[in-house]
Write an enzyme that holds these catalytic residues in place. Sequence first.
Site, PDB file in Angstrom:
ATOM      1  N   PRO A 106     -20.472  13.860   9.177  1.00 60.17           N
ATOM      2  CA  PRO A 106     -21.107  13.091  10.013  1.00 60.17           C
ATOM      3  C   PRO A 106     -21.661  12.469   8.592  1.00 60.17           C
ATOM      4  O   PRO A 106     -22.664  12.862   8.100  1.00 60.17           O
ATOM      5  CB  PRO A 106     -22.175  13.668  11.148  1.00 60.17           C
ATOM      6  CG  PRO A 106     -21.472  14.975  10.863  1.00 60.17           C
ATOM      7  CD  PRO A 106     -21.227  15.755   9.407  1.00 60.17           C
ATOM      8  N   LYS A 125     -19.417   8.988  13.971  1.00 61.68           N
ATOM      9  CA  LYS A 125     -20.275   9.600  14.013  1.00 61.68           C
ATOM     10  C   LYS A 125     -20.377  10.835  14.564  1.00 61.68           C
ATOM     11  O   LYS A 125     -20.670  12.126  13.768  1.00 61.68           O
ATOM     12  CB  LYS A 125     -21.404   8.863  13.267  1.00 61.68           C
ATOM     13  CG  LYS A 125     -22.953   9.898  12.829  1.00 61.68           C
ATOM     14  CD  LYS A 125     -23.284  10.337  13.964  1.00 61.68           C
ATOM     15  CE  LYS A 125     -24.503  11.174  13.560  1.00 61.68           C
ATOM     16  NZ  LYS A 125     -25.262  11.923  14.566  1.00 61.68           N
ATOM     17  N   ASP A 147     -24.857   9.293   8.911  1.00 60.78           N
ATOM     18  CA  ASP A 147     -25.481   8.769   9.874  1.00 60.78           C
ATOM     19  C   ASP A 147     -26.516   7.442   8.597  1.00 60.78           C
ATOM     20  O   ASP A 147     -25.994   7.722   7.343  1.00 60.78           O
ATOM     21  CB  ASP A 147     -26.635   9.775   9.969  1.00 60.78           C
ATOM     22  CG  ASP A 147     -27.127  10.614   9.698  1.00 60.78           C
ATOM     23  OD1 ASP A 147     -28.087  10.180   9.001  1.00 60.78           O
ATOM     24  OD2 ASP A 147     -26.377  12.326  10.106  1.00 60.78           O
ATOM     25  N   HIS A 201     -29.559   8.861   7.201  1.00 61.95           N
ATOM     26  CA  HIS A 201     -30.119   9.722   6.555  1.00 61.95           C
ATOM     27  C   HIS A 201     -29.449  10.020   5.620  1.00 61.95           C
ATOM     28  O   HIS A 201     -29.467   9.376   4.194  1.00 61.95           O
ATOM     29  CB  HIS A 201     -30.738  10.333   7.320  1.00 61.95           C
ATOM     30  CG  HIS A 201     -31.660  10.861   7.964  1.00 61.95           C
ATOM     31  ND1 HIS A 201     -32.116  10.834   9.635  1.00 61.95           N
ATOM     32  CD2 HIS A 201     -33.347  10.434   7.807  1.00 61.95           C
ATOM     33  CE1 HIS A 201     -33.127  10.807   9.753  1.00 61.95           C
ATOM     34  NE2 HIS A 201     -33.757   9.949   8.996  1.00 61.95           N
ATOM     35  N   ARG A 211     -37.155  12.859  21.763  1.00 60.05           N
ATOM     36  CA  ARG A 211     -36.334  12.980  22.924  1.00 60.05           C
ATOM     37  C   ARG A 211     -35.167  13.364  23.053  1.00 60.05           C
ATOM     38  O   ARG A 211     -34.985  13.362  24.107  1.00 60.05           O
ATOM     39  CB  ARG A 211     -36.643  11.141  22.449  1.00 60.05           C
ATOM     40  CG  ARG A 211     -36.633  10.714  23.757  1.00 60.05           C
ATOM     41  CD  ARG A 211     -36.989   8.965  24.065  1.00 60.05           C
ATOM     42  NE  ARG A 211     -35.783   7.815  23.016  1.00 60.05           N
ATOM     43  CZ  ARG A 211     -35.585   7.457  24.586  1.00 60.05           C
ATOM     44  NH1 ARG A 211     -35.088   7.559  25.632  1.00 60.05           N
ATOM     45  NH2 ARG A 211     -34.102   6.630  24.354  1.00 60.05           N
ATOM     46  N   ARG A 215     -27.523   4.673  27.468  1.00 61.18           N
ATOM     47  CA  ARG A 215     -26.561   6.362  26.846  1.00 61.18           C
ATOM     48  C   ARG A 215     -26.430   6.580  28.533  1.00 61.18           C
ATOM     49  O   ARG A 215     -24.971   7.474  28.668  1.00 61.18           O
ATOM     50  CB  ARG A 215     -27.117   7.118  26.705  1.00 61.18           C
ATOM     51  CG  ARG A 215     -27.649   7.056  24.768  1.00 61.18           C
ATOM     52  CD  ARG A 215     -28.202   7.846  24.430  1.00 61.18           C
ATOM     53  NE  ARG A 215     -29.546   7.346  23.266  1.00 61.18           N
ATOM     54  CZ  ARG A 215     -30.107   6.085  23.480  1.00 61.18           C
ATOM     55  NH1 ARG A 215     -30.896   6.566  24.525  1.00 61.18           N
ATOM     56  NH2 ARG A 215     -31.306   5.790  22.077  1.00 61.18           N
TER      57      ARG A 215
END
Length: 271
Positions: A230, A213, A232, A234, A122, A171
Amino acid sequence: MTKKEFTDFDICQIAQSGQCFRLRPVPEAENTYSLTAGEKYLEISQQGTEITFSCTEQEFESLWARYFDLETDYSKIKEAIDPEDIYLQEAARIGGGIRILRQELWETIVSFIISQQNNIPRIQKCVDALCREFGETAQDFRGDAYSLFPAPEALAGTTEEKLRELGLGYRAPYIVKTARMVCEGKVELESLPELGYEEAKEELLKLCGVGVKVADCICLFALHHIEAFPVDTHIKAMLKRYPKGFPFERYQGFAGVLQQYAFYYELHGQK
DNA sequence: TGACAGGTACATG
DNA sequence: CATGTACCTGTC
């Protein structure tokens, strides 16, 4: 056409590493990827360590060698990994063809604002839509048209509603506000590359939709501060594997490369 | 159906 | 400064 031999390079892994959203497989062409970066369009095909770039030797040397960070010896980075650290060793083995690219700053800012709470397909769709709607058109070496990433002025001139129609969701206002801030000179993109990691990050955090991030992603993937790491969802999961804390001291100055190995491994490796 | 995807802005204590 | 919550949209 320019042919080169490189180790520690895998264009497929780079395309799936989530650092670049305009590097895609060319349909019906095996091991071939297309890339739009800055004003340029490039195709890359790889057979083992042999890589073919669809540009002149001169353009390769002046532009793409730097873009793909080919002057850096990644084997040295891998050698620095703790031999006892099974996880990082495996992550570096699986994702060892990843390079930290030097992407265009403005495109990276917008792309990673879009990336929040989003998945890679996306994100790519959103970036494509921005390029198609607001970017200038150019021609590749075949004479086919492609769209450049829109300049800050082009995005500053649109509206939140228009961007929502393109599927950017919440966003949309971030992008418009950030584009306007850049055009008004609230954050000077030209001077960002001169700054060190901490200073650059502080500047980026002024932009709307840019948190810690995303700022780290921009520092790592555009400004090439490879110490940026960064964190996040994961990577948070990955960090839990280190009850005594991740050994950042050991990897000072290049932890971001390991972050990319780990990120790729979490996403595509280990099953 | 609901949680989740490379988070951030904004409002509170 | 630390915590809590809403937020577009597609996919499983």
